[in-house]
Design a protein around this motif. Sequence first.
Motif, PDB file in Angstrom:
ATOM      1  N   PHE A 346      20.168  25.846  17.955  1.00 20.77           N
ATOM      2  CA  PHE A 346      20.254  26.465  18.353  1.00 20.77           C
ATOM      3  C   PHE A 346      19.598  26.808  19.222  1.00 20.77           C
ATOM      4  O   PHE A 346      18.112  26.724  19.594  1.00 20.77           O
ATOM      5  CB  PHE A 346      20.751  28.171  17.384  1.00 20.77           C
ATOM      6  CG  PHE A 346      20.958  29.705  18.163  1.00 20.77           C
ATOM      7  CD1 PHE A 346      21.909  29.537  18.111  1.00 20.77           C
ATOM      8  CD2 PHE A 346      19.301  29.925  18.482  1.00 20.77           C
ATOM      9  CE1 PHE A 346      22.025  30.886  18.609  1.00 20.77           C
ATOM     10  CE2 PHE A 346      19.056  31.300  19.156  1.00 20.77           C
ATOM     11  CZ  PHE A 346      20.364  31.641  19.649  1.00 20.77           C
ATOM     12  N   ALA A 347      20.163  27.020  20.351  1.00 19.36           N
ATOM     13  CA  ALA A 347      18.900  27.561  21.912  1.00 19.36           C
ATOM     14  C   ALA A 347      19.365  29.048  22.441  1.00 19.36           C
ATOM     15  O   ALA A 347      20.810  28.743  22.556  1.00 19.36           O
ATOM     16  CB  ALA A 347      18.529  26.008  22.656  1.00 19.36           C
ATOM     17  N   THR A 348      18.826  29.285  22.843  1.00 19.92           N
ATOM     18  CA  THR A 348      19.240  30.684  24.030  1.00 19.92           C
ATOM     19  C   THR A 348      17.986  31.130  25.239  1.00 19.92           C
ATOM     20  O   THR A 348      17.021  30.530  24.910  1.00 19.92           O
ATOM     21  CB  THR A 348      19.794  32.499  23.455  1.00 19.92           C
ATOM     22  OG1 THR A 348      20.256  33.220  24.336  1.00 19.92           O
ATOM     23  CG2 THR A 348      18.674  32.617  22.396  1.00 19.92           C
ATOM     24  N   ILE A 349      18.004  32.135  26.323  1.00 19.12           N
ATOM     25  CA  ILE A 349      17.189  32.142  27.040  1.00 19.12           C
ATOM     26  C   ILE A 349      16.943  31.502  27.854  1.00 19.12           C
ATOM     27  O   ILE A 349      15.959  30.223  27.168  1.00 19.12           O
ATOM     28  CB  ILE A 349      15.618  33.081  26.459  1.00 19.12           C
ATOM     29  CG1 ILE A 349      15.992  34.137  25.093  1.00 19.12           C
ATOM     30  CG2 ILE A 349      14.811  32.999  27.249  1.00 19.12           C
ATOM     31  CD1 ILE A 349      14.882  34.285  24.857  1.00 19.12           C
ATOM     32  N   ARG A 350      17.425  30.730  28.873  1.00 20.57           N
ATOM     33  CA  ARG A 350      17.536  30.286  29.974  1.00 20.57           C
ATOM     34  C   ARG A 350      18.004  28.584  29.026  1.00 20.57           C
ATOM     35  O   ARG A 350      17.374  27.728  29.172  1.00 20.57           O
ATOM     36  CB  ARG A 350      16.032  29.817  31.050  1.00 20.57           C
ATOM     37  CG  ARG A 350      16.419  31.013  31.459  1.00 20.57           C
ATOM     38  CD  ARG A 350      15.472  30.982  32.079  1.00 20.57           C
ATOM     39  NE  ARG A 350      14.461  29.535  33.108  1.00 20.57           N
ATOM     40  CZ  ARG A 350      15.061  29.897  34.718  1.00 20.57           C
ATOM     41  NH1 ARG A 350      16.158  30.689  34.782  1.00 20.57           N
ATOM     42  NH2 ARG A 350      14.987  28.075  34.917  1.00 20.57           N
ATOM     43  N   ALA A 351      19.064  29.063  28.075  1.00 18.22           N
ATOM     44  CA  ALA A 351      19.079  27.587  27.256  1.00 18.22           C
ATOM     45  C   ALA A 351      20.281  26.249  27.929  1.00 18.22           C
ATOM     46  O   ALA A 351      20.732  26.910  29.039  1.00 18.22           O
ATOM     47  CB  ALA A 351      19.956  28.015  26.095  1.00 18.22           C
ATOM     48  N   ARG A 352      19.145  25.161  27.857  1.00 18.56           N
ATOM     49  CA  ARG A 352      19.619  23.831  28.867  1.00 18.56           C
ATOM     50  C   ARG A 352      19.634  22.770  27.585  1.00 18.56           C
ATOM     51  O   ARG A 352      18.855  22.413  27.798  1.00 18.56           O
ATOM     52  CB  ARG A 352      18.657  23.560  29.590  1.00 18.56           C
ATOM     53  CG  ARG A 352      19.876  22.375  31.068  1.00 18.56           C
ATOM     54  CD  ARG A 352      18.474  22.382  31.600  1.00 18.56           C
ATOM     55  NE  ARG A 352      17.091  22.732  31.837  1.00 18.56           N
ATOM     56  CZ  ARG A 352      16.749  22.415  32.684  1.00 18.56           C
ATOM     57  NH1 ARG A 352      17.181  22.181  34.376  1.00 18.56           N
ATOM     58  NH2 ARG A 352      15.511  21.090  32.915  1.00 18.56           N
ATOM     59  N   LEU A 353      21.133  22.379  28.145  1.00 19.72           N
ATOM     60  CA  LEU A 353      21.203  20.244  27.561  1.00 19.72           C
ATOM     61  C   LEU A 353      21.105  19.673  28.316  1.00 19.72           C
ATOM     62  O   LEU A 353      21.860  19.549  29.414  1.00 19.72           O
ATOM     63  CB  LEU A 353      22.706  20.717  26.344  1.00 19.72           C
ATOM     64  CG  LEU A 353      23.264  19.317  25.932  1.00 19.72           C
ATOM     65  CD1 LEU A 353      21.852  19.472  24.267  1.00 19.72           C
ATOM     66  CD2 LEU A 353      24.899  19.643  25.398  1.00 19.72           C
ATOM     67  N   LEU A 354      20.527  18.510  27.794  1.00 23.42           N
ATOM     68  CA  LEU A 354      20.233  17.534  28.725  1.00 23.42           C
ATOM     69  C   LEU A 354      20.727  16.350  28.176  1.00 23.42           C
ATOM     70  O   LEU A 354      20.751  16.135  26.838  1.00 23.42           O
ATOM     71  CB  LEU A 354      18.491  17.476  28.896  1.00 23.42           C
ATOM     72  CG  LEU A 354      18.126  17.776  30.149  1.00 23.42           C
ATOM     73  CD1 LEU A 354      17.797  19.470  29.816  1.00 23.42           C
ATOM     74  CD2 LEU A 354      16.283  17.691  30.601  1.00 23.42           C
ATOM     75  N   GLU A 355      21.949  15.199  28.727  1.00 27.81           N
ATOM     76  CA  GLU A 355      22.365  14.402  28.249  1.00 27.81           C
ATOM     77  C   GLU A 355      22.109  13.333  28.958  1.00 27.81           C
ATOM     78  O   GLU A 355      22.255  13.415  30.670  1.00 27.81           O
ATOM     79  CB  GLU A 355      23.891  14.260  28.234  1.00 27.81           C
ATOM     80  CG  GLU A 355      24.393  13.402  27.219  1.00 27.81           C
ATOM     81  CD  GLU A 355      25.203  12.570  27.605  1.00 27.81           C
ATOM     82  OE1 GLU A 355      24.921  11.524  26.301  1.00 27.81           O
ATOM     83  OE2 GLU A 355      24.726  11.966  28.571  1.00 27.81           O
TER      84      GLU A 355
END
Length: 588
Positions: A346-355
């Motif tokens: 889980f991520a929040t506060i300017r969450a970003r996923l890098l693929e």
Amino acid sequence: MQDPKSDRMLRETDRGSRGCNGWRRGRWAVACLMALGVPAILSGHPDAPKSPATELPPVNPPKRYEIKPTVPSTDRHTPGKVFLERADRLWTDDSRDSIAYQILVGNVQFRKDDMFMYCDSAHFYDQEGSFDAFGNVRMEQGDTLFVYADELNYNNPEEMAVFYGNGVEEVRLINKEVQLTTDVFNYDLGQDLGYYTNGGTLADTANVLTSVYGEYSPATKDAQFRLDVVLKDKGERDFTLTTEELLYNTDNHIARIVKPSVIVTDSATVYSSNGMYNTEADTTRLYDRSLIKTRRGNTLTGDTLFYDQTTGFGEAWGNMILTDSARQSALEGGYGCYFEKEDSSFATIRARLLEYSRKDTLYLHGDTIRTYVQRSDSDSTHIMTAYPRVRFWRVDLQGLCDSLSVVERDSLMYMHRHPIVWSGERQVFGNVIQVHFNDSTVDWAKLPEFGFVAEHIGDEFYNQLTGREMLAQFVDGSLSQLDVSGNVENIMLPQENDSTYNKIISSTSSYLTAHFNDSTLQKLTMWPDVDGTVTPLYLAKKSIYYLPQFKWYEALRPKDKDDIFNVPPEMEALLKEPDPGVRRRRVN
């Protein structure tokens, strides 16, 4: 107790100035040999054998008197005072050049306040209260603190006791359930602090610690270790902490990390230079960009970390980064957590996923990003969701929507509520967009409820295509075929041989198929019934330039990997509107 032997006395003399009172031993060895009736080996002694060749003049030995030990009646709690409580025999020396000490033999006992010290024999420097103790040395304080050694040098003015092992048995300090062992142990009675400098071991009910240097305070239960520090579990848990400096408390079994350290457990490896490790609860709280590497190969880092080795739960605050080596992705955020056993995050506060499975990395943002495993009776699959206000960017692909999910088992990505995708000068939007991946490359994309494709060709001119359902197929990431069915509408500006545009074609039909080569239109087929018009560009009115559902959302398009965090007002307004399919039905 047996009297000391002559070889023991000589050995003590050879040890020289090792202890706080060791410089006094040279004279003591001679005195003890004679006092105990050991055959004289010094020339000049009355009982020494005479040399047949040379007759040396006699030397008068010092006068020594064996006296009966007496126990003074002074208050035993007199500050700074050491008392001789008992001894089987005591000798004193009245020679002018002798050092002022008493020789004690047999069941010797000293006392200072509530501290008692026992030994087989000793030198007692009565005026200063210092003594050297030999053989079966034991120090006791109440029923909680015990020290066992072969020799003790006690300097009373400095309140410093130095204990020595005999090369076979080490010095042992026992403080309730804590045991410290070493060859030489220094104990500062004034500060109630003991330490070793040449290697030792401290063990309590939970752990064993070894180091080159170690300190221990029986009063506070605090310990400090330096150089080649190793902390291991004594029970069934499997962990090892290695570092060059460590603070530890034997009461709560918490280790304080102050230097680069590595904790290896059966579930993860922890790297940290600043933090707390609760060895009893098997949890860590870490600071200064510490790193956790799980058995899956995933890593979790952040400004502050919490990790529970038993449950495999990790939590991070401040610039959190969670990498997934198997999926070649990373999750970032101001706050995040990871459940290793459940393979969820889980991520929040300017969450970003890098693929980053492809050459170019995809960057995706949503207010909240989650990954988890969905299980059923017959199957399970890994799912990633991002919501709301989703934006993503890659060099060749950009997009947005209100929510997005990726189902690993089906290799499908679902974009919900106002999904828009850009690639080059082409824009696609609809009600729902489904994208299928094959080895991280787009295989096909589907807009099952409503779709609109627009391509900017120059100035205010756009090729446009819409229909109730769209299916786009790709080869090596390039569009190869597009199929549209139901209420097909099309506006096209065909390019002439001289690369100019001079007419607008408007057409409608039930079905359309378009073939592309390297994403460039090669052939278009519409059927069964086609209605349309061709209008020279110089005669065309602006009212026929665009289909009713046309809208160009360039102002919403992410410009780079950091622009995905900037949600423009136009996007906020769009997400509040009804779905495009609903708007279309209202128009019709």
